[in-house]
Design a protein around this motif. Structure first.
Motif, mmCIF file in Angstrom:
data_model
loop_
_atom_site.group_PDB
_atom_site.id
_atom_site.type_symbol
_atom_site.label_atom_id
_atom_site.label_comp_id
_atom_site.label_asym_id
_atom_site.label_seq_id
_atom_site.Cartn_x
_atom_site.Cartn_y
_atom_site.Cartn_z
ATOM 1 N N SER A 33 3.887 13.455 8.437
ATOM 2 C CA SER A 33 4.191 12.262 8.696
ATOM 3 C C SER A 33 5.457 11.901 8.039
ATOM 4 N N ALA A 49 6.294 1.356 9.526
ATOM 5 C CA ALA A 49 6.083 1.863 10.594
ATOM 6 C C ALA A 49 5.847 3.522 9.987
ATOM 7 N N THR A 52 3.016 10.378 12.891
ATOM 8 C CA THR A 52 2.809 11.423 12.457
ATOM 9 C C THR A 52 3.430 12.695 13.503
ATOM 10 N N SER A 56 0.611 9.845 16.267
ATOM 11 C CA SER A 56 -0.198 8.734 16.097
ATOM 12 C C SER A 56 0.541 7.712 15.188
ATOM 13 N N THR A 57 0.525 6.570 15.466
ATOM 14 C CA THR A 57 1.534 5.584 15.208
ATOM 15 C C THR A 57 0.914 4.354 14.436
ATOM 16 N N THR A 58 1.328 3.947 13.295
ATOM 17 C CA THR A 58 0.814 2.768 12.467
ATOM 18 C C THR A 58 2.002 1.884 12.210
ATOM 19 N N ILE A 59 1.992 0.615 12.826
ATOM 20 C CA ILE A 59 3.014 -0.256 12.507
ATOM 21 C C ILE A 59 2.690 -1.441 12.076
ATOM 22 N N ALA A 60 3.314 -2.120 11.202
ATOM 23 C CA ALA A 60 2.992 -3.412 10.373
ATOM 24 C C ALA A 60 2.894 -4.474 11.493
ATOM 25 N N ASP A 61 1.953 -5.568 11.232
ATOM 26 C CA ASP A 61 1.706 -6.484 12.309
ATOM 27 C C ASP A 61 3.148 -7.497 12.262
ATOM 28 N N LYS A 64 5.474 -5.508 14.720
ATOM 29 C CA LYS A 64 4.977 -5.228 16.060
ATOM 30 C C LYS A 64 5.848 -6.037 17.147
#
Length: 115
Positions: A33, A49, A52, A56-61, A64
């Motif tokens: 990642s 943010a 991977t 797969s993505t993770t972003i802070a609210d 966004k």
């Protein structure tokens, strides 16, 4: 020796855009990642943010709809396109990478959003 080197920070007016880049060197393996954290003065370092190598993505609210993270796996490079910047986005932005079980950090790049 694995290193992460950021570029692209600077001073921008509210509503403007910046693009951060982070290039990894010292390894031919693809990071599990890669992503970005930021730390404003007097505050803790927070996730912005993460992406991977499987997409797969993770972003802070808080970012966004304004920030977009992308990767070039072949180059072990991660990007952060920051749009509609606000003064609250002012911080030192750190590149992050996880390779197998180890974590790596860049030296940080300053982003200042101000008139």
């Amino acid at each position: 020796q694995v290193q992460l080197v950021e570029s692209g920070g600077g001073l921008v007016q509210p509503g403007g855009s910046l693009r951060l880049s982070c290039a990894a060197s010292g390894t031919s393996f693809s990071f599990n990642s890669m992503g970005w954290y930021r730390q404003a003065p007097g505050k803790q370092r927070d996730l912005v943010a993460i992406l991977t190598n499987t997409g797969s993505t993770t972003i802070a609210d808080s970012v966004k709809g304004r920030f977009i993270i992308s990767r070039d796996n072949a180059k072990n490079t991660v990007y952060l396109q920051m749009n509609s910047l606000k003064p609250d986005d002012t911080a030192v932005y750190y590149c992050y990478g996880q390779l197998i079980v180890r974590e790596y950090w860049g030296q940080g790049t300053q982003v200042t959003v101000s008139t």
